[in-house]
Design a protein around this motif. Structure first.
Motif, mmCIF file in Angstrom:
data_model
loop_
_atom_site.group_PDB
_atom_site.id
_atom_site.type_symbol
_atom_site.label_atom_id
_atom_site.label_comp_id
_atom_site.label_asym_id
_atom_site.label_seq_id
_atom_site.Cartn_x
_atom_site.Cartn_y
_atom_site.Cartn_z
ATOM 1 N N GLU A 216 -0.935 -4.448 -7.592
ATOM 2 C CA GLU A 216 -0.664 -4.979 -6.256
ATOM 3 C C GLU A 216 -1.911 -5.670 -5.702
ATOM 4 O O GLU A 216 -1.838 -6.747 -5.103
ATOM 5 N N MET A 217 -3.064 -5.048 -5.947
ATOM 6 C CA MET A 217 -4.310 -5.633 -5.454
ATOM 7 C C MET A 217 -4.572 -6.985 -6.108
ATOM 8 O O MET A 217 -5.001 -7.929 -5.452
ATOM 9 N N LYS A 218 -4.284 -7.039 -7.384
ATOM 10 C CA LYS A 218 -4.505 -8.289 -8.105
ATOM 11 C C LYS A 218 -3.617 -9.389 -7.507
ATOM 12 O O LYS A 218 -4.073 -10.499 -7.236
ATOM 13 N N ALA A 219 -2.339 -9.035 -7.277
ATOM 14 C CA ALA A 219 -1.403 -10.013 -6.721
ATOM 15 C C ALA A 219 -1.863 -10.455 -5.327
ATOM 16 O O ALA A 219 -1.885 -11.652 -5.016
ATOM 17 N N CYS B 15 -7.935 3.982 -0.450
ATOM 18 C CA CYS B 15 -7.113 5.072 -0.985
ATOM 19 C C CYS B 15 -7.555 5.448 -2.401
ATOM 20 O O CYS B 15 -7.669 6.627 -2.730
ATOM 21 N N ILE B 16 -7.798 4.450 -3.228
ATOM 22 C CA ILE B 16 -8.208 4.748 -4.609
ATOM 23 C C ILE B 16 -9.568 5.438 -4.621
ATOM 24 O O ILE B 16 -9.771 6.438 -5.310
ATOM 25 N N ALA B 17 -10.495 4.907 -3.833
ATOM 26 C CA ALA B 17 -11.833 5.514 -3.790
ATOM 27 C C ALA B 17 -11.741 6.965 -3.321
ATOM 28 O O ALA B 17 -12.350 7.863 -3.907
ATOM 29 N N ALA B 18 -10.937 7.200 -2.273
ATOM 30 C CA ALA B 18 -10.815 8.556 -1.745
ATOM 31 C C ALA B 18 -10.138 9.470 -2.763
ATOM 32 O O ALA B 18 -10.500 10.638 -2.905
ATOM 33 N N TYR B 19 -9.155 8.926 -3.471
ATOM 34 C CA TYR B 19 -8.448 9.701 -4.501
ATOM 35 C C TYR B 19 -9.432 10.149 -5.582
ATOM 36 O O TYR B 19 -9.518 11.327 -5.924
ATOM 37 N N LEU B 20 -10.204 9.196 -6.083
ATOM 38 C CA LEU B 20 -11.147 9.523 -7.158
ATOM 39 C C LEU B 20 -12.220 10.481 -6.659
ATOM 40 O O LEU B 20 -12.602 11.431 -7.347
ATOM 41 N N TYR B 21 -12.699 10.243 -5.449
ATOM 42 C CA TYR B 21 -13.779 11.076 -4.919
ATOM 43 C C TYR B 21 -13.302 12.508 -4.699
ATOM 44 O O TYR B 21 -13.972 13.464 -5.073
ATOM 45 N N ASP B 22 -12.112 12.638 -4.104
ATOM 46 C CA ASP B 22 -11.613 13.991 -3.843
ATOM 47 C C ASP B 22 -11.379 14.737 -5.157
ATOM 48 O O ASP B 22 -11.603 15.937 -5.246
ATOM 49 N N ARG B 23 -10.944 14.016 -6.168
ATOM 50 C CA ARG B 23 -10.766 14.660 -7.478
ATOM 51 C C ARG B 23 -12.103 15.155 -8.030
ATOM 52 O O ARG B 23 -12.185 16.240 -8.592
ATOM 53 N N CYS C 251 0.801 -1.234 0.000
ATOM 54 C CA CYS C 251 0.000 0.000 0.000
ATOM 55 C C CYS C 251 0.829 1.276 0.000
ATOM 56 O O CYS C 251 0.321 2.352 0.335
ATOM 57 N N GLU C 252 2.118 1.197 -0.340
ATOM 58 C CA GLU C 252 2.949 2.406 -0.371
ATOM 59 C C GLU C 252 2.556 3.310 -1.540
ATOM 60 O O GLU C 252 2.563 4.525 -1.442
ATOM 61 N N LYS C 253 2.221 2.671 -2.656
ATOM 62 C CA LYS C 253 1.847 3.452 -3.843
ATOM 63 C C LYS C 253 0.527 4.171 -3.605
ATOM 64 O O LYS C 253 0.338 5.322 -4.020
ATOM 65 N N ALA C 254 -0.400 3.491 -2.933
ATOM 66 C CA ALA C 254 -1.728 4.074 -2.706
ATOM 67 C C ALA C 254 -1.626 5.353 -1.887
ATOM 68 O O ALA C 254 -2.304 6.341 -2.165
ATOM 69 N N ILE C 255 -0.739 5.339 -0.896
ATOM 70 C CA ILE C 255 -0.646 6.524 -0.041
ATOM 71 C C ILE C 255 0.017 7.673 -0.806
ATOM 72 O O ILE C 255 -0.251 8.839 -0.544
ATOM 73 N N GLU D 203 -2.325 8.023 -13.662
ATOM 74 C CA GLU D 203 -2.723 6.731 -14.191
ATOM 75 C C GLU D 203 -1.721 5.641 -13.833
ATOM 76 O O GLU D 203 -2.076 4.526 -13.479
ATOM 77 N N ASP D 204 -0.443 6.018 -13.901
ATOM 78 C CA ASP D 204 0.610 5.047 -13.667
ATOM 79 C C ASP D 204 0.537 4.490 -12.248
ATOM 80 O O ASP D 204 0.601 3.283 -12.026
ATOM 81 N N CYS D 205 0.368 5.408 -11.299
ATOM 82 C CA CYS D 205 0.312 5.005 -9.895
ATOM 83 C C CYS D 205 -0.922 4.131 -9.648
ATOM 84 O O CYS D 205 -0.845 3.104 -8.957
ATOM 85 N N ILE D 206 -2.041 4.522 -10.230
ATOM 86 C CA ILE D 206 -3.265 3.739 -10.054
ATOM 87 C C ILE D 206 -3.082 2.325 -10.608
ATOM 88 O O ILE D 206 -3.478 1.340 -9.990
ATOM 89 N N ARG D 207 -2.429 2.240 -11.760
ATOM 90 C CA ARG D 207 -2.201 0.927 -12.357
ATOM 91 C C ARG D 207 -1.370 0.054 -11.412
ATOM 92 O O ARG D 207 -1.668 -1.116 -11.190
ATOM 93 N N GLN D 208 -0.338 0.666 -10.814
ATOM 94 C CA GLN D 208 0.495 -0.111 -9.898
ATOM 95 C C GLN D 208 -0.276 -0.582 -8.682
ATOM 96 O O GLN D 208 -0.077 -1.698 -8.196
#
Lengths: 196, 186, 211
Positions: free
Chosen positions: A35-38, A75-83, A3-7, A26-31
């Motif tokens: 990680e989530m997939k793994a 983190c992703i949900a909050a990122y998208l929502y805040d945007r 979860c380092e990338k998410a933060i 986009e790049d960070c989200i993909r990573q």
């Protein structure tokens, strides 16, 4: 640690506390999604193993990964929502047409969302105040007078006012215009409100 | 709320003017105005009074309380007492500013009035802060804010509400077991 | 007063977090000293100090708050969470002696938030922690209020330097009330101005071009 990338995504937005929209990462989200997939796949296989071979000692590890999955999701949900909150604000600050530099910072879905928001706001404003509708993005503060004195801060070309007259907004020229026509241009820094 | 919105509300207060023109009664959604006859005092909302004044169509009669002696009395009382004293007009601050800025030639001793009102305001704001502090330090649960005006409340509203909210949350920490138990946050 | 159209999700404050709040997500990233009370097989690579495949029982490691909260269980011993030093007795004494002298930004910056969150882990000292956190807030309140209501038109960075995040938010709320009133008094509220967001964008663009 996971979860380092998410933060990183969250920090990026948090640094711009005034509501500016950084480029869609986009790049960070993909990573993060990778990680989530793994994490999910490792958990799937460990769950199967725990079940079929009775290896209950794997449970803490499964739970550990599960926490990380949920954290990434948050983190992703909050990122998208805040945007989205920022993008919504742009409609009020810039009007319905955004400068290209800002549009470049949005992903396709965000652009689509902005257009939808713009449309529903317009529909709502048309439904207000009888035939002509009501622009609720104007007169954010109680107006003191119908006309105001403004100075042009940059060349803006021709500008049509209510009665059909066209005036030329040339740098450093000064005009006496209907307040509601100027408010948007003042907000954008094209005109400057001159106080007597 | 923005202070300009508070001022907008204050512009609905009624003030007496002496017009120098004549006009029949006009009927508006907000109430009837007029009739206007030269030299005859008439009650109008402040926004109209200021507009007419700017166009030199009238003289504004200062409200009764806008008077050096009366304000001195209020100032002394405000300084003497711990609680907020009743104020003659809920928009005293806004009206003082509006009338003194646009019609100071109609108001006797305008400068003195400006200073007095500012003194009263400062005293009241200092009191407001003092009571906010004791409210927090004594961990009170409710407070009576009688006689405060909208503009006064407005300058400290967010600050005070946020402080109380934070204190409430930190106090709820003291009651173990009322929390959500197992939490859903990650 | 500059009206802001962007209003971020506020932090939850206290024991509950706000799911979408950026502040709360950063708060829950704070690291806590922990000791595992169970083994975590196949996760050894996360712990650089050992080279086994697993994280064995009894390993001391730092964990972010969110993970500790997720793994912690009241009924089963999975994880023991230790108190960070500023919530331990020694520092609690310092705080109760004079809360105003402490640099909460350096110690935190989420002193109140983290203190409240720690109550999720049934420490025998919970009551004292909750008490100290509350008393610290109360003890510092006057200062936060006075500085936010008196500083007009000056550089406030020194005033907020030692404040915790929560206190900084309060400071800003106080400042915006004060600035709003002052600019009204000076007759500046009827002046229409360019949006702050637009100005900041332009500044950034210029900075980008120059660099």
């Amino acid at each position: 640690m996971f979860c380092e990338k998410a933060i990183e995504l969250i920090r990026e937005l948090h640094r711009m506390g005034d509501g500016q929209l950084p480029a869609f990462n986009e790049d960070c989200i993909r990573q993060v999604l990778e990680e989530m997939k793994a994490l999910y796949e490792q958990n799937q296989s460990d769950v199967n193993e725990a079940k079929s071979e009775g290896r209950s000692e794997l449970i803490p590890t499964i739970k550990f990964r599960h926490c990380c999955l949920l954290r990434n999701q948050r983190c992703i949900a909050a990122y998208l929502y805040d945007r989205l909150l920022r993008i919504r604000a742009l409609r009020w600050e810039y009007g319905s047409v955004l400068p290209a530099t800002i549009r470049f910072h949005m992903c396709a879905e965000e652009l689509e969302w902005f257009n939808q928001y713009k449309k529903s706001l317009a529909t709502y404003m048309r439904s207000l105040g009888g035939e002509e509708g009501l622009d609720i993005t104007q007169d954010m503060k109680p107006p003191k007078s119908l006309y105001i004195e403004v100075r042009c801060l940059k060349d803006h070309g021709e500008f049509e006012i209510d009665d059909g007259t066209v005036i030329l907004l040339k740098k450093n020229s000064q005009h006496f215009l209907p307040r509601w026509k100027c408010e948007q241009l003042i907000r954008l820094g094209v005109l400057e409100h001159v106080m007597s | 709320m923005d202070p300009s919105e508070v001022e907008f509300l204050a512009e609905k207060e009624i003030v007496k003017i002496i017009p120098n023109f004549s006009l029949d009664k006009i009927y508006l959604i907000g109430g009837d105005l007029g009739p206007f006859n030269p030299g005859l005092p008439v009650d109008v909302p402040v926004w109209l009074a200021l507009n007419l004044k700017q166009r030199q169509k009238c003289r504004i009669v200062p409200p009764e309380w806008m008077d050096v002696e009366k304000l001195e009395e209020i100032r002394e009382q405000e300084r003497r007492e711990d609680a907020f004293t009743p104020i003659p007009n809920p928009h005293y601050m806004e009206l003082t500013k509006l009338l003194l800025n646009h019609a100071s030639d109609n108001i006797p001793k305008a400068d003195e009035i400006r200073t007095l009102v500012k003194d009263i305001w400062d005293t009241r704001i200092a009191k407001l802060r003092l009571s906010a502090d004791s409210f927090i330090s004594q961990q009170e649960a409710h407070a009576k804010l009688d006689n405060l005006t909208l503009m006064e409340i407005n300058t400290t509203r967010t600050f005070l509400l946020d402080s109380l909210n934070y204190m409430y949350k930190l106090r709820s920490n003291m009651q173990p077991g009322t929390g959500p138990g197992k939490t859903q946050d990650y | 007063m500059d009206t802001q159209s962007y209003m971020p999700v506020p932090p939850g404050v206290g024991t509950e977090e706000n799911f979408f709040s950026l502040d709360d997500i950063l708060l829950s990233q704070e690291r806590l000293p922990c000791r595992t009370e169970m083994a975590f097989p196949r996760l050894g690579f996360l712990e650089k100090s050992n080279d086994s495949q697993d994280i064995p029982e009894g390993t001391k490691m730092e964990m972010p708050l969110w993970l500790a909260k997720g793994l912690y269980e009241r009924k089963r011993r999975v994880l023991a969470v230790e108190l960070p030093k500023m919530y331990r007795e020694g520092w609690r004494t310092v705080f109760s002696a004079d809360p105003t002298v402490v640099d909460l930004h350096k110690m935190g910056p989420y002193y109140y938030g983290l203190g409240s969150q720690l109550l999720h882990f049934d420490s025998p000292e919970n009551t004292e922690i909750a008490q100290t956190v509350l008393q610290t807030f109360i003890g510092r309140f006057r200062r936060t209020m006075d500085s936010s209501q008196n500083a007009y038109n000056e550089d406030t960075s020194a005033l907020v330097e030692r404040l915790d995040c929560l206190e900084r938010a309060l400071f800003r709320a106080g400042q915006s009330g004060l600035n709003g009133f002052q600019s009204w008094e000076k007759g500046r509220t009827s002046h229409l101005t360019a949006s702050n967001l637009v100005i900041n964008y332009r500044k950034r663009k210029i900075a980008e071009v120059q660099s």
